[in-house]
Each structure stands twice: as structure tokens, then as C-alpha cells.
Motif scaffolding. Structure first.
Motif, PDB file in Angstrom:
ATOM      1  N   PHE A 143       0.845  -1.198   0.000  1.00  0.00           N
ATOM      2  CA  PHE A 143       0.000   0.000   0.000  1.00  0.00           C
ATOM      3  C   PHE A 143       0.879   1.246   0.000  1.00  0.00           C
ATOM      4  O   PHE A 143       1.948   1.265   0.615  1.00  0.00           O
ATOM      5  N   ASN A 144       0.408   2.288  -0.660  1.00  0.00           N
ATOM      6  CA  ASN A 144       1.099   3.569  -0.549  1.00  0.00           C
ATOM      7  C   ASN A 144       0.266   4.614   0.179  1.00  0.00           C
ATOM      8  O   ASN A 144       0.624   5.778   0.223  1.00  0.00           O
ATOM      9  N   TRP A 186      -4.594   1.296   1.304  1.00  0.00           N
ATOM     10  CA  TRP A 186      -5.204   1.499  -0.004  1.00  0.00           C
ATOM     11  C   TRP A 186      -4.178   2.071  -0.967  1.00  0.00           C
ATOM     12  O   TRP A 186      -3.034   2.382  -0.587  1.00  0.00           O
ATOM     13  N   HIS A 187      -4.580   2.218  -2.205  1.00  0.00           N
ATOM     14  CA  HIS A 187      -3.690   2.727  -3.247  1.00  0.00           C
ATOM     15  C   HIS A 187      -4.191   4.089  -3.720  1.00  0.00           C
ATOM     16  O   HIS A 187      -5.403   4.317  -3.814  1.00  0.00           O
TER      17      HIS A 187
END
Length: 280
Positions: A143-144, A186-187
């Protein structure tokens, strides 16, 4: 001018100078996959048409309309998925004019990725005024973005440009910070599609503030005053009690009075009450 594509199938409404509506979601704006959510759009009592819209880049798409005089219109999404997640807004119509759109409501669907892990660098118990550091990490999904939230509440914080973990700092904390926390991964390319919720982490803020100390001091003073009143009452009763008893007993004691006879030098004693006069 008309509102373009939003009213292609309806009458041409102009933009009126009306109060901006408010929009909210219940029970939460963070909804698990296939869950349901109710969207509330609040306008005025004179509003006879409500419109729910979802934003798409620089424009929007009409999701549903509600006809009828009402102050609050309800829109229900029965099955949340990636198609129904996004940024929503609403508006109402009256006097053949539309209100301005509400602020954006972000609906997030969760459960699309494996859950991350939430931990604290220190303990789970803190004193008022301290800071609490939390870490949301994922061992399997890169995830970032990470978000921290409380169940049933709004998202508290979002951490950007992270790699495998996101760090959050709460504080200075007070008693309202006590409760259960969770995080999501999440992205950035899909901001409304989140992972399953992490493990629940309970934080406890203990101790008292200066206001609490003041309240406790007033309670102590009140208790001390009450004890003092009780002691004074007991002391007064002990002082008055013997006098009352002494006056009562005196009625049953002989009245030792004396008189000197004119012709004799002897003393004559009289006993009272009357039933003892035979001995005089």
C-alpha cells in the motif's frame, strides 16, 4: 441557464440563491463490501425535489431523484462495491430553481485487500497531555496510503507516500481519545477502495485533569463540612442531656429545708413530697 446533463429528462431549472444542503451517511461513510448505507440530504421544508449525484472527474452523474415536499431526503445504497464507492453530492429544488450542490461525501468500500496490522510504539495506556504513536503496516500488500479510523466514526488521519507502513501520532490526548482504533491500507489510484480493517487496538487514557482535581476537592470539602456538623450536633446533645436528666431527678429527691422553732433550739426537717410528711 440549465444544468445540462443533470436534467436532460426533466424540466429546465435555474440556479437559485438558496441555503446549501448538507449531506451525510449513516451508519458510516466507510462500508464493508456488499454492505448497505443510507445517504441523507437535508434541504428546506419547501423543497419538493432532491437529487443525489456522484462526481466523476470535473462533472457528475445523477444517481437518483426524490420527489415530494420534505426537509430531508433519504437515498439507500443496498450493496456497496467498487462501482458505488466515490464522492457524492446532493441538491434540492424549489420554486423552479436548484440549490447549489452540497459538500462532497466520500463513500469508501472496504474488504478488497488483506488487512494490515495496527500497533503502538509505546503502551496502550497514556496520561492526559501525552502523545500516542501508532503504526499501520502490511507484510503482503504494498500500500502507498494508510488511514486510521474509529468504528462508526469518521476517518481520523491519512498517511501519504508510505511504503508498507504508515505512522500516526495522536495527541496531546485527553479522556475522549480512549477507545478502539483500526487502520486500512489502499492505493492512491483507487482512493475509495480500501483493505479489510486491521486488528482492533484499544487505547486507554487514564488519570485526571486539573478540572477533575477541582471537582474532587469540592467533594472533599463538602464531606468535611458534613462531618463537622454531625460532630457539633453530638457535642451539643452531650452538653444538654445531663441538665435535663438532673432537673427531672430533682422532683423525686427530698426537699431538705429547715426552720427554727421559737421555743426550741432544735432543727426540724421536712420531707417532700407529701407522702413523706408523716416523718416530720
Amino acid at each position: 441557464m440549465c444544468m445540462g446533463s443533470a436534467l436532460r429528462s426533466g424540466p429546465c431549472f435555474l440556479l437559485g440563491n438558496f441555503p446549501i444542503p448538507s449531506i451525510s451517511a449513516t451508519p458510516s461513510s466507510v462500508i464493508p463490501w456488499n454492505g448497505s448505507v443510507k445517504i441523507l440530504c437535508q434541504g428546506t421544508l419547501e423543497s419538493y425535489l432532491y437529487q443525489l449525484e456522484i462526481r466523476e472527474n470535473l462533472t457528475y452523474r445523477v444517481v437518483e431523484k426524490k420527489l415530494g415536499f420534505q426537509e430531508v431526503a433519504e437515498f439507500v445504497i443496498n450493496h456497496m462495491d467498487t462501482n458505488t464507492a466515490g464522492r457524492y453530492q446532493c441538491r434540492y429544488g424549489k420554486e423552479h430553481r436548484w440549490s447549489a450542490p452540497s459538500e462532497a461525501l466520500e463513500l469508501v468500500v472496504t474488504g478488497l485487500y488483506d488487512k494490515p496490522f495496527l500497533s503502538t510504539n509505546g503502551g496502550q495506556v497514556a496520561m492526559p497531555g501525552e502523545n500516542i504513536s501508532l503504526r499501520c503496516s502490511s507484510a503482503h500488500v504494498s500500500f502507498n496510503r494508510f488511514s486510521l479510523s474509529r468504528p462508526g466514526g469518521a476517518t481520523l488521519s491519512r498517511h501519504r507516500d508510505a511504503r508498507l507502513q504508515g505512522d500516526f501520532t495522536l495527541g496531546p490526548v485527553n479522556l475522549s481519545f480512549s477507545g478502539v482504533y483500526m487502520c486500512y491500507g489502499w492505493h492512491s489510484g483507487r482512493p475509495y477502495v480500501w483493505s479489510a480493517p486491521s486488528n482492533a487496538l484499544e487505547l486507554v487514557v487514564t488519570g485526571t485533569t486539573s478540572q477533575d482535581h477541582t471537582t474532587e476537592n469540592w467533594i472533599r470539602l463538602g464531606m468535611a463540612g458534613l462531618v463537622l456538623i454531625v460532630l457539633l450536633a453530638i457535642l451539643a446533645e452531650n452538653q444538654l442531656g445531663p441538665q435535663v436528666i438532673h432537673q427531672k431527678d430533682q422532683q423525686d429527691l427530698p426537699d431538705l429545708s429547715w426552720s427554727r422553732q421559737e421555743s426550741q433550739t432544735e432543727w426540724t426537717f421536712r420531707l417532700t413530697p407529701k407522702d413523706h410528711q408523716g416523718y416530720s
